[in-house]
Design a protein around this motif. Structure first.
Motif, PDB file in Angstrom:
ATOM      1  N   SER A  34      46.369  41.435  47.675  1.00 39.97           N
ATOM      2  CA  SER A  34      46.696  42.863  47.676  1.00 39.97           C
ATOM      3  C   SER A  34      45.509  43.660  48.193  1.00 39.97           C
ATOM      4  O   SER A  34      44.350  43.346  47.878  1.00 39.97           O
ATOM      5  CB  SER A  34      47.050  43.318  46.259  1.00 39.97           C
ATOM      6  N   LEU A  35      45.804  44.705  48.954  1.00 36.84           N
ATOM      7  CA  LEU A  35      44.745  45.583  49.426  1.00 36.84           C
ATOM      8  C   LEU A  35      44.121  46.383  48.300  1.00 36.84           C
ATOM      9  O   LEU A  35      43.071  47.006  48.486  1.00 36.84           O
ATOM     10  CB  LEU A  35      45.277  46.534  50.500  1.00 36.84           C
ATOM     11  N   ASP A  36      44.751  46.380  47.132  1.00 43.89           N
ATOM     12  CA  ASP A  36      44.184  47.073  45.966  1.00 43.89           C
ATOM     13  C   ASP A  36      42.990  46.326  45.390  1.00 43.89           C
ATOM     14  O   ASP A  36      42.291  46.856  44.512  1.00 43.89           O
ATOM     15  CB  ASP A  36      45.246  47.251  44.878  1.00 43.89           C
ATOM     16  N   TYR A  37      42.764  45.088  45.853  1.00 42.76           N
ATOM     17  CA  TYR A  37      41.666  44.271  45.341  1.00 42.76           C
ATOM     18  C   TYR A  37      40.855  43.721  46.513  1.00 42.76           C
ATOM     19  O   TYR A  37      41.384  43.538  47.620  1.00 42.76           O
ATOM     20  CB  TYR A  37      42.204  43.111  44.503  1.00 42.76           C
ATOM     21  N   PRO A  38      39.571  43.443  46.297  1.00 40.06           N
ATOM     22  CA  PRO A  38      38.762  42.884  47.387  1.00 40.06           C
ATOM     23  C   PRO A  38      39.279  41.521  47.811  1.00 40.06           C
ATOM     24  O   PRO A  38      39.891  40.790  47.022  1.00 40.06           O
ATOM     25  CB  PRO A  38      37.359  42.772  46.761  1.00 40.06           C
ATOM     26  N   PHE A  39      39.020  41.166  49.046  1.00 40.23           N
ATOM     27  CA  PHE A  39      39.356  39.826  49.520  1.00 40.23           C
ATOM     28  C   PHE A  39      38.498  38.810  48.766  1.00 40.23           C
ATOM     29  O   PHE A  39      37.302  39.036  48.550  1.00 40.23           O
ATOM     30  CB  PHE A  39      39.103  39.706  51.025  1.00 40.23           C
ATOM     31  N   PRO A  40      39.081  37.679  48.351  1.00 42.65           N
ATOM     32  CA  PRO A  40      38.307  36.655  47.627  1.00 42.65           C
ATOM     33  C   PRO A  40      37.284  35.984  48.542  1.00 42.65           C
ATOM     34  O   PRO A  40      37.602  35.058  49.287  1.00 42.65           O
ATOM     35  CB  PRO A  40      39.380  35.671  47.150  1.00 42.65           C
ATOM     36  N   GLY A  41      36.057  36.448  48.466  1.00 46.66           N
ATOM     37  CA  GLY A  41      35.030  36.030  49.406  1.00 46.66           C
ATOM     38  C   GLY A  41      34.615  34.575  49.292  1.00 46.66           C
ATOM     39  O   GLY A  41      34.008  34.032  50.220  1.00 46.66           O
ATOM     40  N   SER A  42      34.900  33.924  48.166  1.00 39.04           N
ATOM     41  CA  SER A  42      34.508  32.515  48.000  1.00 39.04           C
ATOM     42  C   SER A  42      35.650  31.558  48.339  1.00 39.04           C
ATOM     43  O   SER A  42      35.661  30.408  47.884  1.00 39.04           O
ATOM     44  CB  SER A  42      34.022  32.264  46.567  1.00 39.04           C
ATOM     45  N   MET A  43      36.599  32.006  49.150  1.00 38.68           N
ATOM     46  CA  MET A  43      37.771  31.182  49.440  1.00 38.68           C
ATOM     47  C   MET A  43      37.389  29.895  50.162  1.00 38.68           C
ATOM     48  O   MET A  43      37.845  28.803  49.794  1.00 38.68           O
ATOM     49  CB  MET A  43      38.777  31.981  50.266  1.00 38.68           C
ATOM     50  N   GLU A  44      36.566  30.005  51.191  1.00 41.54           N
ATOM     51  CA  GLU A  44      36.166  28.792  51.907  1.00 41.54           C
ATOM     52  C   GLU A  44      35.383  27.859  50.984  1.00 41.54           C
ATOM     53  O   GLU A  44      35.616  26.640  50.976  1.00 41.54           O
ATOM     54  CB  GLU A  44      35.316  29.150  53.124  1.00 41.54           C
ATOM     55  N   GLU A  45      34.479  28.408  50.199  1.00 43.18           N
ATOM     56  CA  GLU A  45      33.691  27.595  49.268  1.00 43.18           C
ATOM     57  C   GLU A  45      34.597  26.850  48.293  1.00 43.18           C
ATOM     58  O   GLU A  45      34.374  25.661  47.984  1.00 43.18           O
ATOM     59  CB  GLU A  45      32.732  28.496  48.490  1.00 43.18           C
ATOM     60  N   ASN A  46      35.620  27.530  47.813  1.00 39.21           N
ATOM     61  CA  ASN A  46      36.532  26.914  46.860  1.00 39.21           C
ATOM     62  C   ASN A  46      37.315  25.764  47.492  1.00 39.21           C
ATOM     63  O   ASN A  46      37.409  24.676  46.928  1.00 39.21           O
ATOM     64  CB  ASN A  46      37.485  27.964  46.304  1.00 39.21           C
ATOM     65  N   LEU A  47      37.901  26.026  48.662  1.00 38.92           N
ATOM     66  CA  LEU A  47      38.643  24.970  49.340  1.00 38.92           C
ATOM     67  C   LEU A  47      37.722  23.790  49.670  1.00 38.92           C
ATOM     68  O   LEU A  47      38.130  22.619  49.570  1.00 38.92           O
ATOM     69  CB  LEU A  47      39.288  25.509  50.615  1.00 38.92           C
ATOM     70  N   GLN A  48      36.492  24.093  50.047  1.00 38.92           N
ATOM     71  CA  GLN A  48      35.571  23.033  50.450  1.00 38.92           C
ATOM     72  C   GLN A  48      35.252  22.090  49.299  1.00 38.92           C
ATOM     73  O   GLN A  48      35.114  20.880  49.497  1.00 38.92           O
ATOM     74  CB  GLN A  48      34.270  23.647  50.992  1.00 38.92           C
TER      75      GLN A  48
END
Length: 390
Positions: A263-277
Motif C-alpha cells: 500500500s502507498l500508505d506505508y513505506p516500501f519494504p526496503g529489506s525485501m531483497e535481503e529477506n529473499l536472499q
C-alpha cells in the motif's frame, strides 16, 4: 548491481492518455512514432516476452471470492479482452480463488474441478505454467469442514484425501504449489486458533502436508506463502526458522514466497531483497506471488499523477528485488485490471491497485515492469539472467 530507473511523470501522463492497452512508441520500439493497435501481436509489447528466460511473469486469474458479489459476469468466462490480455502478457497463472477449498471441495467427498480445469487447460494452450493456490489455509474453507463434528483422525484423513485428490489430478501440470498459506500471525506465532488444521492436529501437520503433496506430484515445487513477509520482520523470521527445521528433517520444502500486497500508505519494504536472499542461502527457491499496490483514492475516485508514479516505483522495486536474487524465478501480480481487483471490496476508499485501468489502459506501473524486465534481459554477463525470452 545495475542502476534502477523508475517511471517518470512524463511516462505517467503518457500512460493515462494512451489508447487502450497501448504503450509509448519510444518505450516499446515502434520507430514510426505511432501507438500500437489495441490488440497488437507485437512481442515488444508483452511482459512475458520482455522477461529473461529464467523468470516467469504471472498473474492471478480472477474468479470466485469477491467477484460473486459484483455486477459483472466472471471475467475469465465472459470477457474476451481479459482472456486475450491474459494470454499475451503472462506466461504464468494462478487461480485467484478457484482452487481454494470452498470452491474446489464444496461438500465432503465431492469435488468441483470445472473452473480449475479450465484454468489449467487455458495455460497449456498458451504456453503458461500454473501456480497452485492453496492446500492448507485458515480461510475460505467450506462450512462442512469448519463446522463438522470430526475426530482428529477423520480430520487428518480429510486433509490427506484433499491434497492427494487435487494435486494428483493436476500431476505434472502445476509448476508450484502454495502448500501452507499464511500459517503465522504478525507476531510470528502459528495461527493455532484460526487455522483448523493447526488447532486440531498441531504444527506437525505442516510437514505432513508437504510430504503428501510431494507424494501426489513429485515434480511440483512446494512453497510457503504469506503476506507481510516481504521484508525481514518477526513473521518472516518465523518462516526462516521453520524452514530450517523442516529442511533438517528432510521435509520436501522447496521454496518461500512473499505475496506483495502493498500500500502507498506505508513505506516500501526496503529489506525485501535481503529477506529473499536469506531463503536462497538455505537452498530454497523464492517467488513473489501476489503483487498489487493499493492506494487511498481522492474524492474523485481517480488516482493522482503522483500516486501513479509512486505506485510504479513500488512495482518496479518489488520486481527488482526478485530479479536480484538468483532463486527468484516467479513474479506474479494479483490481477492486472482494476475492474476485477479484490482491493476496493476489501479496503474501503482504496483501489487502483493493478497495472491497468478498467478499460485496459496501461498505467505507469505496467511500463515500469516492462522496462525493468527488458533491462534485465539485455544486461550482458549478468549471472543467470539476460538470455532469451518467451
Amino acid at each position: 548491481m545495475r542502476p534502477i530507473r523508475f517511471a517518470t511523470t512524463a511516462l505517467a501522463a503518457a500512460a493515462l492518455t494512451a489508447p487502450l492497452a497501448a504503450s509509448p512508441a519510444a518505450a516499446e520500439g515502434f520507430g514510426d512514432g505511432h501507438w500500437p493497435p489495441h490488440h497488437s501481436n507485437g512481442k515488444a509489447e508483452r511482459l512475458r516476452w520482455a522477461a529473461p528466460h529464467d523468470l516467469h511473469i504471472g498473474t492471478a486469474i480472477a474468479g470466485g471470492g469477491h467477484h460473486t458479489d459484483q455486477d459483472y459476469d466472471p471475467p475469465f468466462a465472459s470477457d474476451r479482452t481479459y482472456r486475450t490480455t491474459l494470454a499475451r502478457q503472462f506466461d504464468s497463472v494462478s487461480a485467484e480463488n478457484q482452487m481454494k477449498w470452498e470452491y474446489i471441495h464444496p461438500e465432503r467427498g465431492e469435488y468441483d474441478f470445472e473452473d480449475a480445469d479450465r484454468i489449467v487447460d487455458f495455460a497449456a494452450r498458451h504456453g503458461q505454467v500454473v501456480r497452485g493456490h492453496t492446500l492448507l489455509w485458515h480461510s475460505q474453507n467450506p462450512d462442512w469442514l469448519e463446522e463438522g463434528d470430526f475426530t482428529d483422525e477423520e480430520l487428518r484423513s480429510i486433509l490427506k484425501d484433499h491434497i492427494t485428490t487435487v494435486v494428483g489430478r493436476y500431476k505434472g501440470r502445476i509448476q508450484q504449489w502454495d502448500v501452507a498459506n499464511e500459517i503465522f500471525d504478525g507476531d510470528g506465532e502459528l495461527r493455532t486458533e484460526e487455522n483448523i488444521w493447526l488447532r486440531r492436529l498441531g504444527p506437525g501437520i505442516i510437514a505432513d502436508a508437504f510430504r503428501w503433496t510431494h507424494q501426489a506430484d513429485p515434480h511440483a515445487e512446494l512453497y510457503f506463502n504469506d503476506y507481510n513477509v516481504e521484508g525481514v520482520n518477526a513473521k518472516s523470521d518465523a518462516y526462516y526458522e521453520l524452514s530450517q527445521e523442516l529442511l533438517a528433517e528432510n521435509v520436501p520444502l522447496h521454496g518461500f514466497s512473499a505475496q506483495g500486497h502493498l500500500s502507498l500508505d506505508y513505506p516500501f519494504p526496503g529489506s525485501m531483497e535481503e529477506n529473499l536472499q536469506r531463503f536462497d542461502d538455505l537452498g530454497l527457491g523464492t517467488a513473489v506471488t501476489e503483487v498489487d499496490i493499493r492506494m487511498t483514492l481522492p474524492e474523485s475516485g481517480e488516482p493522482t499523477e503522483e500516486q501513479l508514479d509512486t505506485q510504479a516505483d513500488y512495482y518496479r522495486r518489488a520486481l527488482q528485488a526478485c530479479l536480484d536474487v538468483d532463486s527468484c524465478e516467479s513474479f506474479t501480480i494479483w490481477g492486472f485490471n482494476d475492474k476485477y481487483s479484490w482491493v476496493p471490496g476489501t479496503f474501503e476508499g482504496q483501489g487502483s491497485a493493478t497495472v491497468m485501468t478498467e478499460d485496459y489502459t496501461r498505467k505507469p506501473a505496467f511500463f515500469a515492469l516492462h522496462e525493468a524486465l527488458k533491462e534485465e534481459k539485455k544486461w550482458p554477463g549478468w549471472p543467470g539472467r539476460g538470455h532469451g525470452g518467451r
